[in-house]
Design a protein around this motif. Structure first.
Motif, PDB file in Angstrom:
ATOM      1  N   VAL A  61      53.385  37.709  36.167  1.00  0.00           N
ATOM      2  CA  VAL A  61      51.972  38.060  36.241  1.00  0.00           C
ATOM      3  C   VAL A  61      51.180  37.003  35.484  1.00  0.00           C
ATOM      4  N   SER A  62      50.088  36.541  36.085  1.00  0.00           N
ATOM      5  CA  SER A  62      49.246  35.496  35.469  1.00  0.00           C
ATOM      6  C   SER A  62      50.070  34.252  35.122  1.00  0.00           C
ATOM      7  N   ASP A 232      49.408  56.143  38.950  1.00  0.00           N
ATOM      8  CA  ASP A 232      49.178  55.025  39.854  1.00  0.00           C
ATOM      9  C   ASP A 232      48.590  53.865  39.049  1.00  0.00           C
ATOM     10  N   PRO A 233      49.204  52.680  39.100  1.00  0.00           N
ATOM     11  CA  PRO A 233      48.796  51.580  38.207  1.00  0.00           C
ATOM     12  C   PRO A 233      47.328  51.184  38.310  1.00  0.00           C
ATOM     13  N   LEU A 234      46.792  51.092  39.530  1.00  0.00           N
ATOM     14  CA  LEU A 234      45.401  50.666  39.668  1.00  0.00           C
ATOM     15  C   LEU A 234      44.448  51.731  39.143  1.00  0.00           C
ATOM     16  N   SER A 284      40.956  40.974  28.422  1.00  0.00           N
ATOM     17  CA  SER A 284      41.981  40.506  29.356  1.00  0.00           C
ATOM     18  C   SER A 284      41.475  40.570  30.796  1.00  0.00           C
ATOM     19  N   VAL A 285      40.822  41.660  31.161  1.00  0.00           N
ATOM     20  CA  VAL A 285      40.285  41.802  32.512  1.00  0.00           C
ATOM     21  C   VAL A 285      39.209  40.770  32.782  1.00  0.00           C
ATOM     22  N   ALA A 301      43.105  44.532  38.987  1.00  0.00           N
ATOM     23  CA  ALA A 301      44.379  44.383  39.690  1.00  0.00           C
ATOM     24  C   ALA A 301      45.470  43.782  38.808  1.00  0.00           C
ATOM     25  N   VAL A 302      45.135  42.771  38.007  1.00  0.00           N
ATOM     26  CA  VAL A 302      46.151  42.127  37.171  1.00  0.00           C
ATOM     27  C   VAL A 302      46.595  43.067  36.057  1.00  0.00           C
ATOM     28  N   LEU A 303      45.643  43.773  35.442  1.00  0.00           N
ATOM     29  CA  LEU A 303      46.012  44.730  34.412  1.00  0.00           C
ATOM     30  C   LEU A 303      46.921  45.813  34.996  1.00  0.00           C
TER      31      LEU A 303
END
Length: 351
Positions: A61-62, A232-234, A284-285, A301-303
């Protein structure tokens, strides 16, 4: 004697529940629980609303590849010089009351589970001593009061948040100069964790324990059971930023030195300074959007990916050390029915 889940009315904010009769019916039909002969599914059921909580996780990720889960390091214990089995055994004996550790991130229903077990019986709970962030229900014979624990946690967690939020050259006020340096921060962090684990609490959850799960594993007795509340992650990422965007996360510059973006102690130990190692989740976002890592239309989305990867890390890390993990999605139909029959509070029956 053990207190069986099954009649609590307190379900916590945002978490679905069910009538007491429904809990009794589920237990009677042997769909859940830990009574002899019962089988409680460890993984999420097919069709779970949280099904992507672990299985959709990306390894990179990233542009950062994390350390494998099996190589996770107990950075707090290392900083405190706890290196021998005798030292770890002494910690486990001191923390012998702990039966359940919920390593789910906040905003996954951890507060609902805490109240389910910890609220007084006249409020629909089980009255079992436990801690959840600044909330606690301490045993009368414990070595720390609810007020002292809350004040200590808010002080230490406030320092950690400030270290994450300020620039590397700024000293967070009103703390002493050097408070963010790893040798001081990890010492303070360890003391906070140990206060909670040795308080007589039977169940622990949320901040700060979920950020140092690999350390907690070494500090609680081996029979302790492990719960992972997921979402749910999002949805989790969106809700997390809405209400708790100040919570720290590893910066990408130091995340490669950790096994999870949320393993704060590993990142602090590697960087030597919490101000270098951490940033807030909101920061971070914002950085993800500014660096074009994610579209401004989907800023979380990345978080969300980091969170899903963290869940998978927890399962792999614990299983690699011979521990079972119960995955629970409280947003599935029935809500807290997912815990019906689980026993906590004296007999040590497995979740």
């Amino acid at each position: 004697s053990a207190a069986a889940l099954g009649s609590a009315a307190h379900v916590g904010r945002g978490v679905g529940g069910g009538a007491p009769a429904e809990h009794r019916r589920l237990a009677a039909e042997h769909q859940y629980g830990d009574e002899p002969g019962f089988v409680w599914q460890r993984q999420l059921p097919a069709g779970s609303q949280c099904g992507d909580a672990l299985r959709a996780a990306q390894r990179v990720v990233s542009g950062v590849a994390l350390r494998p889960a099996v190589q996770a390091q107990a950075a707090l214990l290392q900083a405190m010089g706890v290196s021998t089995e005798a030292q770890r055994l002494a910690l486990r004996r001191r923390n012998a009351a702990v039966e359940v550790v919920n390593v789910g991130e906040g905003t996954t229903g951890t507060r609902g589970v805490f109240h389910w077990w910890g609220s007084p019986k006249d409020e629909g709970g089980q009255g079992i001593p436990g801690v959840h962030h600044k909330q606690s229900r301490m045993p009368p014979s414990g070595n720390v009061t609810r007020e002292v624990y809350k004040q200590e946690l808010l002080t230490v967690w406030g320092l950690l948040r400030q270290c994450a939020a300020v620039a590397p050259h700024v000293e967070p006020l009103p703390w002493q100069p050097g408070s963010c340096l790893s040798k001081n921060m990890l010492n303070t962090f360890f003391s906070m964790i140990e206060m909670g684990l040795s308080s007589g609490a039977v169940h622990v959850s949320d901040t700060p324990y979920n950020g140092v799960a690999v350390d907690v594993l070494e500090m609680v007795p081996e029979p302790a059971r492990w719960l992972l509340t997921v979402r749910d992650p999002l949805v989790w990422a969106q809700k997390r930023i809405e209400g708790h965007g100040h919570v720290p996360i590893c910066r990408r510059e130091w995340a490669a030195n950790a096994s999870s973006w949320f393993n704060l102690a590993e990142c602090i130990a590697a960087a030597g300074d919490a101000r270098l190692a951490l940033e807030t989740q909101t920061q971070s976002v914002h950085r993800d959007v500014c660096d074009d890592a994610v579209s401004s239309d989907t800023p979380h989305a990345v978080l969300a990916q980091k969170h899903a990867l963290h869940n998978r890390y927890l399962v792999e890390m614990l299983q690699s050390r011979g521990r079972d993990v119960r995955e629970v999605c409280l947003w599935d139909e029935g809500g807290l029915n997912a815990l019906a029959g689980a026993r906590v509070g004296g007999e040590g029956l497995p979740l």
